[in-house]
Scaffold this motif. Structure first.
Motif, PDB file in Angstrom:
ATOM      1  N   GLU A 271      -4.432   9.205   4.322  1.00  0.00           N
ATOM      2  CA  GLU A 271      -4.335   9.318   5.782  1.00  0.00           C
ATOM      3  C   GLU A 271      -4.684  10.737   6.230  1.00  0.00           C
ATOM      4  O   GLU A 271      -3.814  11.570   6.467  1.00  0.00           O
ATOM      5  CB  GLU A 271      -2.946   8.862   6.240  1.00  0.00           C
TER       6      GLU A 271
ATOM      7  N   ALA B  88       0.348   5.189   1.499  1.00  0.00           N
ATOM      8  CA  ALA B  88      -0.585   5.834   2.433  1.00  0.00           C
ATOM      9  C   ALA B  88      -0.233   7.312   2.640  1.00  0.00           C
ATOM     10  O   ALA B  88       0.254   7.707   3.699  1.00  0.00           O
ATOM     11  CB  ALA B  88      -0.541   5.082   3.769  1.00  0.00           C
ATOM     12  N   PRO B  89      -0.449   8.140   1.618  1.00  0.00           N
ATOM     13  CA  PRO B  89      -0.062   9.550   1.761  1.00  0.00           C
ATOM     14  C   PRO B  89      -0.981  10.332   2.698  1.00  0.00           C
ATOM     15  O   PRO B  89      -2.167  10.031   2.818  1.00  0.00           O
ATOM     16  CB  PRO B  89      -0.198  10.080   0.329  1.00  0.00           C
ATOM     17  N   SER B  90      -0.398  11.337   3.349  1.00  0.00           N
ATOM     18  CA  SER B  90      -1.198  12.289   4.135  1.00  0.00           C
ATOM     19  C   SER B  90      -1.474  13.471   3.219  1.00  0.00           C
ATOM     20  O   SER B  90      -0.531  14.026   2.652  1.00  0.00           O
ATOM     21  CB  SER B  90      -0.406  12.770   5.350  1.00  0.00           C
TER      22      SER B  90
ATOM     23  N   VAL C  73      -3.194   3.347  11.725  1.00  0.00           N
ATOM     24  CA  VAL C  73      -2.445   2.645  10.680  1.00  0.00           C
ATOM     25  C   VAL C  73      -2.450   1.130  10.930  1.00  0.00           C
ATOM     26  O   VAL C  73      -2.555   0.329   9.995  1.00  0.00           O
ATOM     27  CB  VAL C  73      -1.011   3.246  10.599  1.00  0.00           C
TER      28      VAL C  73
ATOM     29  N   LEU D 245       9.773   6.679   9.452  1.00  0.00           N
ATOM     30  CA  LEU D 245       8.759   5.944  10.225  1.00  0.00           C
ATOM     31  C   LEU D 245       9.315   4.673  10.880  1.00  0.00           C
ATOM     32  O   LEU D 245       8.574   3.939  11.528  1.00  0.00           O
ATOM     33  CB  LEU D 245       7.554   5.619   9.335  1.00  0.00           C
TER      34      LEU D 245
ATOM     35  N   TYR E 224      -2.145   8.360  14.732  1.00  0.00           N
ATOM     36  CA  TYR E 224      -1.635   7.629  13.562  1.00  0.00           C
ATOM     37  C   TYR E 224      -1.296   6.185  13.928  1.00  0.00           C
ATOM     38  O   TYR E 224      -1.625   5.258  13.185  1.00  0.00           O
ATOM     39  CB  TYR E 224      -0.407   8.389  13.025  1.00  0.00           C
TER      40      TYR E 224
ATOM     41  N   ARG F 248       7.852   2.086   3.177  1.00  0.00           N
ATOM     42  CA  ARG F 248       7.636   3.504   3.497  1.00  0.00           C
ATOM     43  C   ARG F 248       8.959   4.129   3.897  1.00  0.00           C
ATOM     44  O   ARG F 248       9.988   3.456   3.964  1.00  0.00           O
ATOM     45  CB  ARG F 248       6.598   3.625   4.612  1.00  0.00           C
TER      46      ARG F 248
ATOM     47  N   ARG G 172       0.847  -1.200   0.000  1.00  0.00           N
ATOM     48  CA  ARG G 172       0.000   0.000   0.000  1.00  0.00           C
ATOM     49  C   ARG G 172       0.882   1.249   0.000  1.00  0.00           C
ATOM     50  O   ARG G 172       2.064   1.223   0.355  1.00  0.00           O
ATOM     51  CB  ARG G 172      -0.958   0.002   1.195  1.00  0.00           C
TER      52      ARG G 172
HETATM   53  N1  GLU Z   1       0.829   8.930   6.088  1.00  0.00           N
HETATM   54  C1  GLU Z   1       2.252   8.775   6.294  1.00  0.00           C
HETATM   55  C2  GLU Z   1       3.005   9.814   5.483  1.00  0.00           C
HETATM   56  O1  GLU Z   1       2.444  10.391   4.559  1.00  0.00           O
HETATM   57  C3  GLU Z   1       2.727   7.403   5.902  1.00  0.00           C
HETATM   58  C4  GLU Z   1       2.291   6.391   6.883  1.00  0.00           C
HETATM   59  C5  GLU Z   1       2.722   4.960   6.622  1.00  0.00           C
HETATM   60  O2  GLU Z   1       3.158   4.655   5.508  1.00  0.00           O
HETATM   61  O3  GLU Z   1       2.603   4.176   7.537  1.00  0.00           O
HETATM   62  O4  GLU Z   1       4.159  10.050   5.772  1.00  0.00           O
END
Ligand code: GLU
Length: 322
Positions: free
Chosen positions: A62, A28-30, A199, A217, A195, A213, A26
């Motif tokens: 996200e 998962a952009p904010s 997540v 993180l 978050y 990612r 996946r």
């Molecule tokens: N939403 C996070 C971001 O844009 C990524 C979170 C994830 O990949 O777990 O940096």
């Protein structure tokens, strides 16, 4: 775009997807701004990992915190992915529609007395805590008080368990939950889910098997594995990528004024990201279209050549001249 259907099945699977995928990744952009070069690198690497293994690739927006969401940026990010030829599987999930699922997970932990309400202010915490790996370690002031006010945050109790995992690029990584991190927040005092909880619930419900990612993180991953274990979820495989930094060495983000990905020149933007990821596409692909570029790179993708150090945006931009 193959967003074939609009909802989750009763057991939480995304309709239209393989019920037992070998690989489901996946992105998962904010939506705190347009897709920038840093998030492009993550999107490209997660897509390549999935597609080179015949897997599925999902997109999740996200947007837990409305104050950080820039209107129009979710659609802008999706549009850019489409322009770059990155097709996602199933429907796009939006975190701001998923509070019920997060509340259910929180209630499960609460029933087992693993959480507690916390009314400490940031200042109180800063004044009475020692520094951990990521911010202050909460000193546990409210751990046994159970004084619940409407404006309480909810924290999860940590213990001295060692949480360890094998990252595909970085090898073994571990944290001692209590002494490195401390009791962390699952729901903020303003009611917004953290978050870390969201997540974990989403990755489990969407059946994500592999997470690719940014390295920023990496420190969150042991917390997420800790929650996965408490909630009885499977732990996915992880790969944390080098981040793109600006001239001051800061990770590219909306806050550091990262330039958006240009929708006009998809091939050179992709070549830039691919080179950043240590791949060497032949020069003639620059003159071709997005489809031939993806065909080549999916066949020739070698994650083992991804460099491990952060590199600057300028280096990244130089790659587009080569
Ligand atoms: N939403 C996070 C971001 O844009 C990524 C979170 C994830 O990949 O777990 O940096």
């Amino acid at each position: 775009m193959n967003s074939r259907s609009r909802s989750l099945t009763p057991d939480g699977c995304v309709r239209g997807l393989n019920p037992r995928p070998i690989y489901r990744g996946r992105f998962a952009p904010s939506p705190s701004g347009p897709l920038h070069l840093g998030s492009l690198v993550t999107a490209v690497a997660s897509y390549l990992e999935a597609k080179s293994r015949d897997g599925e690739w999902l997109v999740r927006i996200e947007n837990l915190d409305p104050s950080r969401e820039v209107p129009g940026s979710s659609n802008g990010i999706l549009k850019t992915l489409e322009t770059l030829g990155m097709e996602w599987d199933g429907e796009v999930i939006y975190q701001n529609k998923r509070n019920k699922a997060y509340q259910t997970a929180l209630a499960l932990l609460e029933e087992r007395r693993l959480t507690y309400p916390c009314i400490c202010s940031r200042k109180e915490i800063a004044d009475s805590s020692i520094a951990g790996i990521e911010g202050p370690i909460y000193p546990g002031t409210c751990r046994n008080s159970f004084l619940h006010k409407d404006l309480s945050a909810w924290r999860i109790k940590t213990n001295d368990n060692l949480i360890e995992f094998e990252d595909a690029l970085r090898g073994r990584f571990r944290h001692l939950m209590e002494s490195d991190i401390g009791d962390f927040v699952l729901r903020r005092a303003d009611g917004i889910f953290a978050y870390q909880l969201a997540v974990v619930v989403d990755d489990a419900e969407q059946g994500i098997t592999h997470i690719v990612r940014g390295e920023d993180l990496l420190n969150s991953t042991p917390r997420q594995i800790y929650l996965q274990r408490l909630l009885g979820y499977q732990t996915p495989m992880y790969m944390h990528l080098p981040v793109v930094v600006n001239a001051r060495g800061e990770k590219l983000s909306k806050q550091t004024h990262a330039a958006p990905v240009a929708n006009s020149d998809a091939v050179s933007q992709l070549i830039m990201a691919i080179r950043f990821l240590g791949q060497t596409p032949p020069k003639e692909l620059k003159e071709g279209d997005v489809t031939s570029l993806w065909d080549w790179i999916i066949k020739n993708w070698k994650p083992e050549t991804i460099p491990l150090t952060p590199r600057s945006c300028q280096q990244l931009l130089n790659f587009s001249q080569m």
